[in-house]
Design a protein around this motif. Structure first.
Motif, PDB file in Angstrom:
ATOM      1  N   UNK A 183      -2.342   6.208  -1.238  1.00  0.00           N
ATOM      2  CA  UNK A 183      -1.711   7.359  -0.376  1.00  0.00           C
ATOM      3  C   UNK A 183      -1.843   6.541   1.051  1.00  0.00           C
ATOM      4  N   UNK A 184      -0.630   6.206   1.710  1.00  0.00           N
ATOM      5  CA  UNK A 184      -0.534   6.287   3.131  1.00  0.00           C
ATOM      6  C   UNK A 184       0.150   7.452   3.579  1.00  0.00           C
ATOM      7  N   UNK A 185      -0.052   8.071   4.185  1.00  0.00           N
ATOM      8  CA  UNK A 185       0.708   9.527   4.219  1.00  0.00           C
ATOM      9  C   UNK A 185       1.947   9.397   5.008  1.00  0.00           C
ATOM     10  N   UNK A 209       0.833  -1.157  -0.016  1.00  0.00           N
ATOM     11  CA  UNK A 209      -0.037   0.009   0.100  1.00  0.00           C
ATOM     12  C   UNK A 209       0.832   1.012   0.007  1.00  0.00           C
ATOM     13  N   UNK A 210       0.354   2.398  -0.442  1.00  0.00           N
ATOM     14  CA  UNK A 210       1.140   3.472  -0.545  1.00  0.00           C
ATOM     15  C   UNK A 210       2.217   3.582  -1.840  1.00  0.00           C
ATOM     16  N   UNK A 211       2.360   2.734  -2.562  1.00  0.00           N
ATOM     17  CA  UNK A 211       3.074   2.799  -3.647  1.00  0.00           C
ATOM     18  C   UNK A 211       2.566   1.687  -4.784  1.00  0.00           C
ATOM     19  N   UNK A 212       2.921   2.044  -6.047  1.00  0.00           N
ATOM     20  CA  UNK A 212       2.446   1.126  -6.936  1.00  0.00           C
ATOM     21  C   UNK A 212       2.878  -0.353  -6.883  1.00  0.00           C
ATOM     22  N   UNK A 267      -7.984   7.064  10.364  1.00  0.00           N
ATOM     23  CA  UNK A 267      -7.236   6.150   9.848  1.00  0.00           C
ATOM     24  C   UNK A 267      -7.563   4.802  10.172  1.00  0.00           C
ATOM     25  N   UNK A 268      -7.998   4.642  11.605  1.00  0.00           N
ATOM     26  CA  UNK A 268      -8.441   3.418  12.034  1.00  0.00           C
ATOM     27  C   UNK A 268      -9.370   2.660  11.096  1.00  0.00           C
ATOM     28  N   UNK A 269     -10.493   3.497  10.812  1.00  0.00           N
ATOM     29  CA  UNK A 269     -11.540   2.788   9.996  1.00  0.00           C
ATOM     30  C   UNK A 269     -11.666   3.270   8.482  1.00  0.00           C
ATOM     31  N   UNK A 270     -10.166   3.565   7.932  1.00  0.00           N
ATOM     32  CA  UNK A 270      -9.813   3.689   6.518  1.00  0.00           C
ATOM     33  C   UNK A 270     -10.482   4.852   6.022  1.00  0.00           C
ATOM     34  N   UNK A 271     -10.593   5.903   6.839  1.00  0.00           N
ATOM     35  CA  UNK A 271     -10.936   7.113   6.388  1.00  0.00           C
ATOM     36  C   UNK A 271      -9.899   8.176   6.421  1.00  0.00           C
ATOM     37  N   UNK A 272      -9.937   9.478   6.339  1.00  0.00           N
ATOM     38  CA  UNK A 272      -9.033  10.333   6.733  1.00  0.00           C
ATOM     39  C   UNK A 272      -8.364  10.341   5.147  1.00  0.00           C
ATOM     40  N   UNK A 273      -6.907  10.468   5.212  1.00  0.00           N
ATOM     41  CA  UNK A 273      -6.086  10.711   4.158  1.00  0.00           C
ATOM     42  C   UNK A 273      -5.875   9.626   3.333  1.00  0.00           C
ATOM     43  N   UNK A 274      -6.000   8.257   4.102  1.00  0.00           N
ATOM     44  CA  UNK A 274      -5.484   7.023   3.164  1.00  0.00           C
ATOM     45  C   UNK A 274      -6.366   6.702   2.097  1.00  0.00           C
ATOM     46  N   UNK A 275      -5.616   6.261   1.128  1.00  0.00           N
ATOM     47  CA  UNK A 275      -6.441   5.922  -0.067  1.00  0.00           C
ATOM     48  C   UNK A 275      -5.917   4.766  -0.790  1.00  0.00           C
ATOM     49  N   UNK A 276      -6.566   3.609  -1.335  1.00  0.00           N
ATOM     50  CA  UNK A 276      -5.879   2.709  -2.169  1.00  0.00           C
ATOM     51  C   UNK A 276      -6.598   2.587  -3.235  1.00  0.00           C
TER      52      UNK A 276
END
Lengths: 615, 475
Positions: free
Chosen positions: A415-417, A400-403, A439-448
């Motif tokens: 995105x894993x900030x 995660x956070x990288x291709x 981030x605990x519930x997959x919200x906020x900045x993180x994206x995949x």
């Protein structure tokens, strides 16, 4: 005598003119080489032989990208006589202005054949062939065009179109008028698919009439056929997935966990790849490029604005278990949410307290807020920032956070900030576990991306490792490097997956309160996790990740349906139908299938989906 | 009589005959090479150009033999009849001939195409030689000169009407003979000057050419002043006469036509020049004054001539030649391809039948007007030089023969023969190597075609017959 002397002058004139001529001849014949070069270019012509492009098969050796014959209408401008434009345009059915524009280009070199209309369909060409004697100077030339018998997989398979100047500059193999893969497999495997152009030197006369091969063909080069590809795709599954996703925006990615082979990679809305061949490519490309639903945007790889929602709870559970922060028996009470320091994370009603397995089954927000904060605030790390670094490195190990490095172009990293991001946003040492608790519930900045999510499902199915997802299994007769044979081991011990998988089993097959019972298939044990991602732009995204069968996972899947509500509403049924289709090759729940097929979440039928239906 | 007939083959100049034979045979092989392709048949195949050329060559030899057997006095006696006959033929051709390549110069009789213009050169040469050899006729006398001009202008006019300007231009070569027969050298100089002036006027604007003429006029006057030992102030005055009106118009930015300054200068100079001419009886200054005035007028009128007198294809040929219009696939294409063919020949050439440019029709008219390309490509610099050397040898030999004639008729005719041949040679070869405008006239003895081969053969062999009988022909 005076007049007799004039003979000398006349003689001198003769001799001077002769010397002038000899001098000039010496210059153009012996000194100046440019004429010799021109003579070569003049009298020989290199005729390129385009090899047929490699064919593309699915994992079951079904032909999914084929070559059809098409025709280019060629013209030698200098040989055109009494052109009946009306009759010709009537047969060709093309725009008059376009035709005249091309004819003008053809006029630039009167003696060279010029493709005035490219890729005419076989039907038009056969009609034209009957009348061709009426059009001196014109002839047809066979070329191949791509065809897609299954009418699906447009973005994975890609399309080919004429090279642009950039393509030519980047690789001098290409010449004006060549075709090159633009997206998808066609682009990434271009070097194998295109083969090697060959050519023959011909001796031609001034009108471009071929007089025969040059020196008996001694300098000719045979063309080499393009290499065929065997992909990892299951075209039937791909087709079915696209059907399920019709009139919805989103993506499905299915992976075979044991190998990393991508079984299906769907981005919706999509289009019939047959629309991107031949003459139609220009108009259709423009249509798709301006379509607000972005059919050319491959959401499976590029959709990196997708928050994973509750599916990410699994990741947090894994990190916490691996770091020894919790044990499977760790329990948290939940009264409709998590309250701390003025922050409230809501939760639905479910029994309380819950242990780890139940927390997955019920998808409890409060549980994961606690777990996540427990990780970040654990004494052993010293600072929250350090704890975050540890957490992040575990998350990274899942790709995660990288291709991931799939063999398709334009894959986005998600995105894993970095901690620096929060430093910048909140100030150094000004952020705490509570600050980033979403981030605990997959919200906020993180994206995949949906691909990364499907890969997560594969990691769980494999209990801790994955192979880089890829869409091509084999280039026929070609040794491949080992990129896709390399096992990526995550930071998690195999045994910690047991409670996770147990929880995911309960999500689908559990008692009442399980979030995705709709996904259950009689006789097949599925492990799954729903997600419902809030997004600021509208209704929640419906997410589901799953793998099956639990005992011997053959498919890992992620479904992402934009603005569709709860994960269980669309994500879970679609994933379940895909699993059923792949594992059993039949659908025993037609009511569920019908409901999915008939739902239209894109209120205005898009141009792309419209086109697709018409085909 | 019998003795004399046998001895003609002893008395004939064999050097000329040998060069002639060499040129004709080399020409024939090159026509074969120009037309040649893989499926080409024998060189004697009558259906192809090279086969037909063989017929022309054989008949030309027969014609030459007949010419040598005819009494040499006949050529003098019947020259006017022949001239009249050819004029009649030209008129018939003009009335009846179909258009071929924009020209109506060929008379078709069955499959046989006769180009009457080719024979006009011969007939006019004989007629001019006849007239000029008459007792008391001098080219320097005005009325004689007018007669000669009329004899030449009649066929020229008809040929121009036939739209075969190239052939008509050949008559300008008669100047060489006139020069030899006493025409003042400066007329030849003026002719060359006019050609140059015309070229410059086509290429450059009148305003620039006029400045050049003015400067040239001043320089010539300074030389004249030196020669006449005139004080320097005259030269300064002349220079001022040109400079002042020009400077005034420039300085006050007067909106006057381009020629105003020069007209003013010539007007300022008129009275002093006339006074000087009258006082000193100076014909030189008289000529200088009117040449200068004429130059301005000529240069200014070139534009008018160019756009109103010349035909479209002549105009574009000149434009392309002067490099003012690029037409790589049209006229320039021909010359370019010709240069490419010759240029690709290198030092020793590609060898007989190995030419790639001439063989595959890159060079237009490759067996007729552009036959020299085949020589240049297949025989290289060496071959082309040999051919040029052969031509020059022929010309010098004919000059030598002409000078040893005792009869004026023979000498004048000999000079006309060499002038015509030289003009063809110069324009044709010059055209193929890009230093002459494209004027479609054949290369003597080389170019495919019966009419031209016959007419050149007759031209040369009538002269050889006259030369053989030079002791009998005294008048």
């Amino acid at each position: 005598m005076d007049l007799k002397f004039r003979r000398i002058i006349v003689s001198t004139v003769f001799v001077v003119v002769a010397l002038l001529f000899v001098g000039r001849l010496f210059y153009i014949q012996v000194i100046d080489d440019s004429y010799k070069l021109s003579a070569l270019n003049n009298s020989r012509r290199f005729v390129v032989k385009h090899p047929a492009r490699g064919l593309i098969y699915d994992r079951n050796r079904k032909l999914i990208v084929a070559n059809d014959a098409a025709y280019d209408l060629m013209v030698v401008y200098g040989q055109v006589k009494n052109l009946d434009t009306i009759q010709l345009l009537d047969i060709l059915q093309i725009d008059k202005h376009l035709f005249f524009k091309e004819m003008q280009k053809a006029a630039e070199n009167k003696y060279r054949p010029y493709p005035v209309v490219k890729q005419i369909s076989v039907q038009t060409a056969s009609r034209l062939q009957e009348k061709l004697h009426n059009f001196p100077g014109f002839f047809t030339q066979v070329r191949t065009v791509r065809s897609y018998p299954h009418k699906c997989g447009a973005l994975v398979l890609g399309y080919i179109s004429e090279v642009t100047k950039t393509d030519i500059d980047a690789d001098n193999y290409y010449e004006q008028g060549d075709y090159v893969g633009k997206i998808g497999i066609e682009r990434v495997y271009e070097r194998y698919l295109r083969g090697q152009k060959g050519g023959a030197y011909l001796v031609v006369d001034v009108k471009g009439r071929v007089k025969g091969p040059l020196e008996e063909g001694a300098h000719d080069r045979p063309s080499v056929l393009g290499k065929d590809l065997i992909t990892t795709l299951d075209i039937k599954l791909q087709e079915y997935g696209e059907k399920l996703m019709q009139n919805k925006t989103g993506s499905i990615v299915a992976i075979e966990p044991k190998t990393g082979e991508v079984l299906a990679l769907i981005s919706s809305p999509t289009f019939d790849p047959n629309l991107m061949v031949g003459q139609s490519i220009n108009t259709n490309y423009a249509k798709f490029a301006t379509d607000p639903n972005k059919p050319l945007y491959n959401r499976a790889l590029q959709g990196d604005r997708y928050p994973p929602g509750s599916t990410f709870k699994i990741v947090n559970a894994l990190v916490a278990l691996q770091e020894g922060i919790i044990t499977p028996s760790y329990s948290v009470g939940c009264q409709q949410g998590y309250y701390a320091g003025g922050i409230h994370v809501g939760c639905h009603s479910h029994p309380s307290p819950l242990n780890l397995v139940q927390s997955i089954q019920m998808s409890c927000n409060a549980y994961y807020c606690n777990v996540f904060r427990a990780i970040l605030d654990a004494d052993k790390y010293g600072t929250v920032r350090h704890a975050y670094d540890i957490w992040r490195s575990h998350v990274h190990s899942m790709g995660l956070g990288a291709p991931l490095g799939i063999d398709l172009p334009s894959e986005r990293p998600g995105n894993i900030p970095k901690p620096e991001y929060y430093d910048k946003y909140y100030g150094k040492n000004r952020w705490k576990s509570l600050t980033i608790v979403s981030l605990s519930i997959g919200q906020g900045e993180i994206c995949m991306t949906p691909l990364q999510m499907a890969n997560c499902a594969a990691i769980i199915a494999n209990r801790g490792y994955y192979y880089t997802p890829h869409v091509v299994r084999e280039v026929i007769d070609t040794a491949m490097d080992n990129t896709f044979k390399k096992k990526h081991v995550t930071h998690f011990n195999p045994e910690i997956f047991t409670p996770i998988i147990q929880g995911m089993y309960s999500v689908v097959q559990g008692e009442s309160g399980s979030t995705a019972r709709v996904a259950a298939i009689p006789g097949i044990n599925i492990g799954g996790k729903t997600g419902t991602a809030q997004n600021p732009h509208g209704k929640d995204h419906s997410i589901f990740m799953a793998f099956a069968p639990i005992e011997d996972p053959k498919i890992a899947i992620a479904v992402y349906v934009e603005n569709a509500g709860f994960g269980a509403t669309f994500g879970a049924p679609i994933a379940s139908l895909m699993i059923e289709q792949y594992l059993t090759d039949t659908i025993k729940r037609p009511w569920l299938e019908t409901r999915m097929l008939e739902t239209n979440l894109i209120h205005k039928p898009t141009l792309a989906s419209h086109e697709k239906q018409r085909n | 009589m019998r003795n004399k007939e046998i001895s003609i083959f002893r008395r004939i100049d064999w050097i000329t005959v040998c060069i002639y034979l060499a040129l004709v045979l080399i020409g024939w092989f090159n026509i074969f090479a120009a037309v040649y392709n893989e499926e080409a048949s024998m060189i004697t195949d009558m259906t192809e150009k090279y086969g037909k050329q063989m017929i022309w060559i054989i008949t030309a030899f027969a014609l030459a033999t007949v010419i040598l057997l005819i009494d040499s006095k006949m050529y003098f006696t019947f020259s006017y009849f022949f001239y009249a006959f050819v004029i009649g033929l030209l008129l018939v051709v003009y009335a009846l001939a179909p258009e071929v390549n924009g020209a109506r110069a060929w008379l078709e009789i069955g499959s046989f195409r006769l180009q009457a213009g080719e024979f006009a050169k011969l007939a006019t040469s004989l007629a001019v030689a006849h007239y000029m050899s008459r007792y008391g006729v001098k080219i320097t006398q005005f009325k004689n000169w007018i007669m000669v001009a009329i004899i030449m202008l009649i066929p020229m006019a008809i040929i121009i009407l036939q739209n075969d300007t190239g052939t008509a231009l050949v008559f300008s070569a008669f100047m060489l003979m006139f020069y030899r027969e006493g025409m003042p050298g400066w007329i030849l100089g003026v002719a060359v000057y006019m050609v140059l002036l015309f070229s410059f006027s086509v290429i450059f604007a009148f305003s620039s050419v006029a400045v050049a003429i003015a400067i040239l006029s001043i320089i010539v006057f300074i030389l004249f002043a030196k020669y006449q030992k005139l004080p320097t102030k005259y030269s300064i005055l002349v220079a001022l006469a040109f400079a002042l009106p020009w400077a005034i118009i420039r300085f006050f930015n007067l909106q006057l036509p381009a020629y105003a300054a020069y007209l003013a200068a010539m007007a300022l100079l008129f009275i002093p020049a006339m006074v000087y001419i009258y006082k000193k009886r100076s014909t030189i200054l008289f000529y200088l004054y009117f040449i200068a005035l004429g130059s301005f007028a000529f240069s200014y009128s070139v534009e008018y001539v160019f756009h109103n007198v010349l035909g479209e294809h002549q105009r574009s040929r000149l434009y392309v030649f002067f490099g003012m219009k690029s037409d790589p696939l049209g006229l320039e294409f021909n010359v370019n391809q010709s240069k490419i063919a010759i240029g690709s020949g290198d030092f020793f050439g590609k060898g007989f039948l190995n030419g790639t440019q001439t063989k595959n029709n890159f060079v237009p008219e490759q067996s007729t007007d552009f036959i020299f390309c085949t020589i240049g490509e297949e025989w290289g610099f060496v071959g082309a030089t040999v051919v040029i050397a052969l031509f020059i040898a022929l010309f010098l030999r004919i000059l030598f023969l002409a000078e040893r004639q005792r009869s004026r008729f023979s000498r004048i005719y000999g000079y006309l023969v060499v002038s015509i041949l030289f003009f063809h040679f110069m324009v044709n070869v010059g055209m193929t190597i890009g230093i002459m405008p494209v004027i479609g006239i054949p290369l003597p003895f080389f170019s495919y075609g019966g009419s031209s081969l016959w007419s050149f053969t007759m031209l040369v062999f009538i002269f050889l017959k006259l030369d053989a009988d030079r002791d009998l022909l005294i008048q």
